[in-house]
Design a protein around this motif. Structure first.
Motif, PDB file in Angstrom:
ATOM      1  N   SER A   1       6.414   8.351   3.844  1.00  0.00           N
ATOM      2  CA  SER A   1       7.882   8.524   3.781  1.00  0.00           C
ATOM      3  C   SER A   1       7.912  10.027   3.075  1.00  0.00           C
ATOM      4  N   HIS A   2       6.952  10.502   2.385  1.00  0.00           N
ATOM      5  CA  HIS A   2       7.106  11.732   1.601  1.00  0.00           C
ATOM      6  C   HIS A   2       5.603  12.336   1.535  1.00  0.00           C
ATOM      7  N   ASP A   3       5.526  13.863   1.562  1.00  0.00           N
ATOM      8  CA  ASP A   3       4.350  14.378   1.324  1.00  0.00           C
ATOM      9  C   ASP A   3       4.399  15.072   0.002  1.00  0.00           C
ATOM     10  N   LEU A   4       5.518  15.427  -0.757  1.00  0.00           N
ATOM     11  CA  LEU A   4       5.707  16.240  -1.948  1.00  0.00           C
ATOM     12  C   LEU A   4       6.360  15.331  -2.894  1.00  0.00           C
ATOM     13  N   VAL A   5       5.650  15.380  -4.197  1.00  0.00           N
ATOM     14  CA  VAL A   5       6.612  14.862  -5.386  1.00  0.00           C
ATOM     15  C   VAL A   5       6.642  15.820  -6.325  1.00  0.00           C
ATOM     16  N   VAL A   6       8.073  15.930  -6.983  1.00  0.00           N
ATOM     17  CA  VAL A   6       8.141  17.057  -8.042  1.00  0.00           C
ATOM     18  C   VAL A   6       8.599  16.179  -9.329  1.00  0.00           C
TER      19      VAL A   6
ATOM     20  N   LEU B   1       3.780  19.396  -9.779  1.00  0.00           N
ATOM     21  CA  LEU B   1       3.964  18.830  -8.151  1.00  0.00           C
ATOM     22  C   LEU B   1       2.723  17.958  -7.927  1.00  0.00           C
ATOM     23  N   LEU B   2       2.745  16.967  -7.003  1.00  0.00           N
ATOM     24  CA  LEU B   2       1.787  16.289  -6.233  1.00  0.00           C
ATOM     25  C   LEU B   2       1.924  16.125  -5.064  1.00  0.00           C
ATOM     26  N   PHE B   3       0.926  16.307  -4.286  1.00  0.00           N
ATOM     27  CA  PHE B   3       0.724  16.492  -2.698  1.00  0.00           C
ATOM     28  C   PHE B   3       0.421  15.073  -2.109  1.00  0.00           C
ATOM     29  N   THR B   4       0.990  14.363  -1.607  1.00  0.00           N
ATOM     30  CA  THR B   4       0.586  12.945  -1.270  1.00  0.00           C
ATOM     31  C   THR B   4      -0.485  12.978  -0.285  1.00  0.00           C
ATOM     32  N   ILE B   5      -0.552  13.852   0.422  1.00  0.00           N
ATOM     33  CA  ILE B   5      -1.359  13.786   1.627  1.00  0.00           C
ATOM     34  C   ILE B   5      -2.282  15.263   1.627  1.00  0.00           C
ATOM     35  N   GLY B   6      -2.316  15.794   0.636  1.00  0.00           N
ATOM     36  CA  GLY B   6      -3.047  17.025   0.493  1.00  0.00           C
ATOM     37  C   GLY B   6      -2.316  18.372   0.295  1.00  0.00           C
TER      38      GLY B   6
ATOM     39  N   ASN C   1      14.951  14.878 -20.456  1.00  0.00           N
ATOM     40  CA  ASN C   1      14.864  13.985 -19.549  1.00  0.00           C
ATOM     41  C   ASN C   1      13.844  14.618 -18.349  1.00  0.00           C
ATOM     42  N   VAL C   2      13.369  13.486 -17.552  1.00  0.00           N
ATOM     43  CA  VAL C   2      12.339  13.909 -16.586  1.00  0.00           C
ATOM     44  C   VAL C   2      13.082  13.330 -15.279  1.00  0.00           C
ATOM     45  N   ALA C   3      13.028  14.407 -14.135  1.00  0.00           N
ATOM     46  CA  ALA C   3      13.314  13.881 -12.834  1.00  0.00           C
ATOM     47  C   ALA C   3      12.308  14.028 -11.902  1.00  0.00           C
ATOM     48  N   ILE C   4      12.237  12.959 -11.106  1.00  0.00           N
ATOM     49  CA  ILE C   4      11.204  12.668 -10.169  1.00  0.00           C
ATOM     50  C   ILE C   4      11.854  12.822  -8.701  1.00  0.00           C
ATOM     51  N   GLU C   5      11.215  13.458  -8.010  1.00  0.00           N
ATOM     52  CA  GLU C   5      11.926  13.954  -6.514  1.00  0.00           C
ATOM     53  C   GLU C   5      10.800  13.751  -5.576  1.00  0.00           C
ATOM     54  N   PHE C   6      11.109  13.102  -4.373  1.00  0.00           N
ATOM     55  CA  PHE C   6      10.358  13.040  -3.331  1.00  0.00           C
ATOM     56  C   PHE C   6      10.795  13.776  -1.945  1.00  0.00           C
ATOM     57  N   TYR C   7       9.987  14.515  -1.538  1.00  0.00           N
ATOM     58  CA  TYR C   7      10.417  15.296  -0.312  1.00  0.00           C
ATOM     59  C   TYR C   7       9.406  15.083   0.864  1.00  0.00           C
ATOM     60  N   ARG C   8       9.969  15.097   2.016  1.00  0.00           N
ATOM     61  CA  ARG C   8       9.414  15.068   3.298  1.00  0.00           C
ATOM     62  C   ARG C   8       9.224  16.616   3.985  1.00  0.00           C
ATOM     63  N   ASP C   9       8.200  16.854   4.593  1.00  0.00           N
ATOM     64  CA  ASP C   9       8.157  18.225   5.492  1.00  0.00           C
ATOM     65  C   ASP C   9       8.534  19.373   4.544  1.00  0.00           C
ATOM     66  N   GLY C  10       8.266  19.240   3.209  1.00  0.00           N
ATOM     67  CA  GLY C  10       8.332  20.231   2.356  1.00  0.00           C
ATOM     68  C   GLY C  10       9.747  20.809   2.027  1.00  0.00           C
TER      69      GLY C  10
ATOM     70  N   SER D   1      15.205   1.224  -8.375  1.00  0.00           N
ATOM     71  CA  SER D   1      15.670  -0.005  -8.428  1.00  0.00           C
ATOM     72  C   SER D   1      15.018  -0.689  -7.066  1.00  0.00           C
ATOM     73  N   HIS D   2      14.133  -0.167  -6.496  1.00  0.00           N
ATOM     74  CA  HIS D   2      13.397  -0.751  -4.960  1.00  0.00           C
ATOM     75  C   HIS D   2      11.957  -0.197  -5.094  1.00  0.00           C
ATOM     76  N   PHE D   3      11.270  -0.729  -4.241  1.00  0.00           N
ATOM     77  CA  PHE D   3       9.822  -0.485  -4.346  1.00  0.00           C
ATOM     78  C   PHE D   3       9.999   0.922  -3.169  1.00  0.00           C
ATOM     79  N   ILE D   4       8.971   1.763  -3.916  1.00  0.00           N
ATOM     80  CA  ILE D   4       8.728   2.726  -2.947  1.00  0.00           C
ATOM     81  C   ILE D   4       7.111   3.236  -3.062  1.00  0.00           C
ATOM     82  N   ASP D   5       6.443   3.205  -1.920  1.00  0.00           N
ATOM     83  CA  ASP D   5       5.097   3.720  -1.986  1.00  0.00           C
ATOM     84  C   ASP D   5       4.765   4.927  -2.330  1.00  0.00           C
ATOM     85  N   SER D   6       4.811   5.418  -3.708  1.00  0.00           N
ATOM     86  CA  SER D   6       5.042   6.695  -4.412  1.00  0.00           C
ATOM     87  C   SER D   6       3.779   7.361  -4.111  1.00  0.00           C
ATOM     88  N   SER D   7       2.637   6.717  -4.050  1.00  0.00           N
ATOM     89  CA  SER D   7       1.194   7.256  -3.994  1.00  0.00           C
ATOM     90  C   SER D   7       0.736   7.242  -2.476  1.00  0.00           C
ATOM     91  N   TYR D   8       1.307   6.571  -1.589  1.00  0.00           N
ATOM     92  CA  TYR D   8       0.837   6.280  -0.439  1.00  0.00           C
ATOM     93  C   TYR D   8      -0.184   5.547  -0.121  1.00  0.00           C
TER      94      TYR D   8
END
Length: 830
Positions: free
Chosen positions: A715-720, A735-740, A663-672, A700-707
């Motif tokens: 809404s987030h700056d880190l995707v894991v 890991l992907l850093f949405t705003i660098g 399985n793969v888990a995708i997680e979104f975080y703000r401020d690290g 189940s809902h829209f999320i601006d995952s790539s900003y």
């Protein structure tokens, strides 16, 4: 001289390694050994060696000192010894003489050579008693002063364009990227070979697959036997077949039903069979062979390799000699370096035309550990002459090389040269000069004769409207890199196969910087530092500048200002920035939708201490970028790509022969550290499957995952994205850093490290962090780490294996330092 023949019954080989002496004289000051005077100063020497390595051993010269022009002097080697019983089958063998060489035996001139890559054997009839052996290596600079036709194009990386007339390496003769230690001397073995009544040579063989049947076909010249057979062995099982002998030629075919195939290590097991040829009561050891098929698809401008019918994404690096001064390393040292490449996730090594061919230990290690070989013939950039004496020397050189490479399962591509077509085109030569006869007729004919199962390719950059076109055939790709293109150029360029790429001045750790002149007191702008940084001759920039460009692109920091005010911080960020760039680029190229089929980094290993192109430093220590690549290139991996308004996509790769359930888990975080969303997806990956998944499908809902839509602050700056198997075991993370990437340091990461023992040599280090920990560096003296410079997700953990590298029983003691932390963390014991 016998290609793959390792030993023969009754054969006696005496290597002349010790008891040599060496001296250097002005060009042609001494014409022959009888002209030696008493004023010559002789230095003890060993063989194989070069003049540079002999002077280094005698503490008379060093790469850290003033440059010495080894091509400007005559170099003499001399030894005396005694041969006992005379023999009609005695040969003096010189496996490699660099480069303009003359040989005298007991005062008699017996050999002249102008090809560093050709081995020689001189028959000595009924010879015994005292031997006085002298080898002179004439000053190459004098030889190159001869008036010859001018080249039709220039290669700026080479100081003397007339080097095109001589068969020698570019190493030591290319200021800007190779150390000033031009190889002069007997760089390969000098030995006497006493042959018995039985002898075999001129071995030509090939392996092939017919479905699940493996066939080995052999032909050789044989002396002193009436009956012969070939045997293969694996795990206690033996297969054999009789051979026919006609007019001194032995030939035959051995078939193996349900053969075990050889695979690159990323895709399976590199299965080998031990081969022997038995004749009457004699035996010849032929080394190991493997059964695999190699197919090359070049339709519609593609360049795609398949092994055993399976497409292979080839990721690797260009090999370099491990000792640039002597060009000689022990077999175990070479094998360790190949294993290190394997452990980084590489599955191909390229022997470039700018280098030398390698010892059998290198090819054996690639066969054994499952690394494919892209092998150039040893030509690069120059306008080589189409002249019969030159071509005949090349034919001899190529036949000897191909005899050594034939039937090696690791050999995947034979390439005519490195960048000759590209250099001609870039210099403005007419199109009809881009494809010389040497590379389009002479060498391919020899390749087909000796290695008919291996694809031949004319030049490392070849195909398309011009040779270096990225989206057709093969190319030297430096869009991301020297040409300072943005990271998305890796996709826009539509690279098919990069035979070299991603060259940066990769900063090593402190242990390697200490070995430079000036040691850790150097700053990145100091002449000691800059001498070791690769650059193109005549350019107003070097590969430090390339790395600094991406430091600003990735971290948003000005390199000049940073190194001026905080040099230590500059080095910390410089070590990891090239890892971030390479991991992102390979992530792009490994996508299922990418046209890329392979990419080879320039280089695997640095040539001397400093910030070189290698992902491994000159002392064999992995740089930060090595660890980034090990994670990015794993056969089982997950990565994330930003597809703009299409959101984030997950890429799930399983190159192995086994199905993967997980399985793969995708997680979104703000401020690290603040979680703002998480979903998990279970799946089954078939063997060799590469799956692309839109992350938006998991929610189940829209999320601006790539900003991409930017409806206010992100809404987030880190995707894991984390990959686990069905047992819950961690397998891969991206890991992907949405705003660098962050570049600031914090105090409140709460990074912790606890070590527990497994056995006397092995410990497990459990690393946890409440907040995102960036590029965590583990520093434990006396231990090597299974991973380093790794990220830790918020609230996550990583387990690292520590293996003792020194004697003793001490527990690991050291620290962890995250790039975004102001404070180091001390390791505690469980």
């Amino acid at each position: 001289m016998n290609g793959r023949v390792r030993s023969i019954s009754g054969q006696q080989i005496t290597h002349l390694t010790a008891e040599w002496e060496m001296t250097l004289t002005p060009p042609f000051a001494v014409s022959a050994p009888e002209a030696f005077g008493d004023n010559l100063s002789w230095i003890p020497a060993t063989v194989p060696s070069t003049a540079a390595s002999v002077l280094r051993e005698a503490s008379l010269w060093s790469l850290d000192g003033a440059p010495r022009l080894f091509d400007a002097e005559d170099v003499w080697y001399h030894t005396k010894f005694t041969i006992g019983t005379s023999s009609e089958n005695l040969f003096l063998c010189c496996a490699g003489l660099a480069t303009i060489a003359e040989v005298w035996l007991n005062g008699e001139h017996i050999l002249s050579s102008q090809n560093m890559f050709v081995a020689h054997e001189i028959p000595l009839q009924n010879f015994s008693g005292e031997v006085d052996l002298t080898i002179c290596f004439r000053a190459l600079d004098e030889h190159l002063k001869q008036r010859r036709p001018r080249p039709r194009w220039r290669a700026p990386m080479i100081e003397n364009q007339q080097l095109r007339w001589v068969r020698s390496t570019f190493l030591g003769r290319t200021p800007g990227w190779s150390p000033p230690a031009a190889p002069v001397g007997p760089w390969r073995s000098v030995y006497f070979e006493k042959r018995g009544t039985f002898h075999i040579d001129d071995v030509k063989w090939k392996t092939r697959l017919e479905g699940e049947i493996g066939l080995i076909e052999i032909g050789a010249h044989i002396v002193g036997a009436d009956n012969a057979k070939i045997l293969l062995e694996r795990k206690g099982k033996t297969w054999q077949a009789p051979l026919t002998i006609e007019n001194g030629r032995v030939m035959g075919i051995l078939r193996i039903e349900n053969v075990e195939k050889w695979w690159p290590h990323t895709h399976g097991e590199p299965v080998l069979y031990a081969a022997r040829l038995c004749a009457d009561n004699y035996e010849a050891d032929l080394g190991h062979i493997g059964f695999r098929s190699v197919e090359l698809n070049t339709e519609n401008g593609d360049f795609a390799l398949s092994i055993n019918g399976t497409p292979i994404f080839c990721r690797g690096a260009c090999w370099t000699p491990l000792d640039i001064v002597s060009l000689h390393s022990a077999p175990e040292t070479i094998e360790n370096a190949v294993v290190q490449a394997r452990d980084a996730g590489l599955n191909m090594l390229r022997v470039s035309g700018t280098m030398t061919d390698e010892s059998d230990a290198f090819y054996d290690a690639c066969d054994k550990h499952g690394l494919l070989i892209w092998h150039d013939f040893l030509f690069a950039n120059l306008d080589y002459p189409d002249e019969e004496n030159f071509n005949e020397s090349v034919r001899t050189e190529a036949r000897q090389l191909l005899a050594r490479l034939a039937a090696r399962p690791a050999l995947a591509v034979l390439c005519g040269n490195s960048e000759v077509e590209q250099q001609a085109a870039m210099w403005g030569a007419a199109r009809d000069l881009w494809q010389p006869r040497l590379f389009h007729k002479i060498l391919p004919e020899l390749a087909r004769e000796f290695c008919p199962d291996v694809p031949y390719w004319p030049s490392s950059a070849h195909g398309g409207a011009f040779p270096h076109q990225a989206n057709c055939g093969t190319t030297s790709y430096y869009g991301v890199g020297a040409y300072l293109r943005p990271l998305d150029d890796a996709r826009r360029a539509e690279v098919r196969f990069a035979t070299e790429c991603l060259a940066f001045a990769n900063v090593p750790d402190e242990s390697n910087l200490k070995a430079m002149p000036g040691g850790l007191a150097n700053r990145a702008h100091h002449p000691h530092w800059k001498t070791r940084v690769p650059r193109d001759l005549g350019a107003g920039w070097d590969f430090d500048d390339v790395r600094d460009h991406y430091l600003k692109e990735i971290f948003g920091l000005d390199a000049v200002q940073l190194r001026s005010t905080d040099h230590a911080r500059y080095l910390e960020l410089s070590r990891v920035v090239t890892g971030e760039v390479m991991a992102a680029t390979f992530g792009e190229w490994r996508r299922a939708a990418s046209p890329a089929n392979g990419a080879l980094i320039l280089f695997l290993r640095d040539l001397w201490p400093g910030a070189g192109w290698g992902i491994v430093d000159s002392q064999g220590h992995a740089k930060a970028v090595w660890h980034y690549l090990r994670r990015a290139l794993a056969p089982l991996a997950v990565s994330i790509s930003d597809e703009g308004q299409s959101g984030l996509h997950l890429h799930l790769i399983n190159e192995r022969a086994e199905e993967f359930t997980g399985n793969v888990a995708i997680e979104f975080y703000r401020d690290g550290k603040i979680p703002v969303g998480m979903e998990r997806y279970g799946f089954i990956l078939a063997p060799r499957e590469n799956l692309e998944l839109n992350a938006g499908e998991l929610f189940s809902h829209f999320i601006d995952s790539s900003y991409a839509y930017r409806f206010g602050p992100p809404s987030h700056d880190l995707v894991v994205a984390t990959l686990h198997d069905s047992d819950g075991e961690f397998r891969s993370q991206s890991l992907l850093f949405t705003i660098g990437l962050p570049s600031v340091q914090k105090r409140d990461l709460d990074l912790r490290a606890r070590a527990r023992t497994v056995d006397e040599k092995t410990w497990i280090l459990r690393v946890t962090s409440n907040g995102f920990a960036q590029s965590v560096f583990v520093d434990v003296a006396g231990f090597e780490t299974s991973d380093n410079y790794f990220h830790v997700a918020p609230g996550g953990e990583r387990e690292i294996v520590l293996r003792r590298t020194t004697s003793g029983e001490n527990a690991p003691s050291g620290t962890l330092q995250a790039l975004n932390s102001e404070n180091a963390t001390t390791i505690v014991l469980a």
